[in-house]
Enzyme design. Sequence first.
Site, mmCIF file in Angstrom:
data_model
loop_
_atom_site.group_PDB
_atom_site.id
_atom_site.type_symbol
_atom_site.label_atom_id
_atom_site.label_comp_id
_atom_site.label_asym_id
_atom_site.label_seq_id
_atom_site.Cartn_x
_atom_site.Cartn_y
_atom_site.Cartn_z
ATOM 1 N N ASP A 47 0.837 -1.198 0.000
ATOM 2 C CA ASP A 47 0.000 0.000 0.000
ATOM 3 C C ASP A 47 0.873 1.249 0.000
ATOM 4 O OD1 ASP A 47 0.833 0.405 2.600
ATOM 5 O OD2 ASP A 47 -1.138 0.143 3.503
ATOM 6 N N ILE A 48 0.215 2.382 -0.218
ATOM 7 C CA ILE A 48 0.912 3.662 -0.334
ATOM 8 C C ILE A 48 1.180 4.205 1.074
ATOM 9 C CG2 ILE A 48 0.748 6.026 -1.216
ATOM 10 C CD1 ILE A 48 -1.217 4.851 -3.363
ATOM 11 N N GLU A 71 -6.046 2.272 -0.828
ATOM 12 C CA GLU A 71 -4.730 2.436 -1.463
ATOM 13 C C GLU A 71 -3.914 1.150 -1.394
ATOM 14 O OE1 GLU A 71 -4.071 3.637 2.864
ATOM 15 O OE2 GLU A 71 -5.703 3.599 1.410
#
Length: 318
Positions: free
Chosen positions: A193-194, A236
């Site tokens: 994920d970001i 995300e």
Amino acid sequence: MVANMDLNEFHWLLAIVQSIDVGVVVLDREYRVEVWNSFMENHSGRTARDASERSFFELFPEVEESWFRRKVESVATLGTPAFTIWEQRPYLVRFKNYQPITGLEDFMYQNTTILPLQATNSKIEHLCLIIYDVTSVAVNKRQLQSMSDQFKHLSRTDRLTGLNNRGYWEEELKREYARHRRYGSSASLVIFDIDHFKKVNDTYGHQAGDTVIQSLAKIVSEQIRDTDIAGRYGGEEFVVLLPDVDAAGGRVFAERLRGVVERLQISHEGLVIPFTVSLGVADLSEPCHDHQQLIERADQALYGSKRNGRNQVTVYGA
């Protein structure tokens, strides 16, 4: 009945052949044209006089001669008809498509029949080729198939990223897990994920956040193999399923992806938005109860990357 046919009846028969809305061509055993009806005239642009006694292959050089000869010789030898349909071969002879409704195609789709014509001495000295225009049927079927394919694609695709949605990639993961159970194949799952995505949204706005998500999805699509399955987990968070790849290979892939993302420069409304990703890798080398356990292990590895400072790769059990 044919033997007793008088001239009037023969004239009627010729009139029928000329008027029916199918192509009728009679060939001798040397593939020379002897009968050429009005359908053939209208669509080929050649009159019966122009076509008479000419080689069928000379008139239609697009015909695959070796294939057509095999087809015709089989009919002559066995004395039984042969057929081709547009789904096997879109057309035998290339005629332009003049139907306005089906103008999407520039040629006529065709079904064809080859009939043996027995002479009075019981020998097959001629063959009749019948060409049916099935363009409307073919185009309608192709359009329906195209729509069906589009619906299938939409049903499995995440709208924002264009990657596979969770329903689809998880089904693929189940399938891969079943393959592993049966054949002992390897597979890795990468979840990532970001980093600090909320900060990206708060600083640059939600549209910028969407741009970052879409940019990451594009990078993922460029990095994977044709056999890999990339999808969106939610928000995300993303996944990549790597069939026939062990944990070491999964780490190599994840590190490469992490490096590409770190060097990426995303611009939104004149602003450069730097971001990184944290990744977790798990493979099937350790026994799993089901595919869900592999997801949980990759998730645990991801949170290990988060705890240790982000922008890094962690392999479960390493």
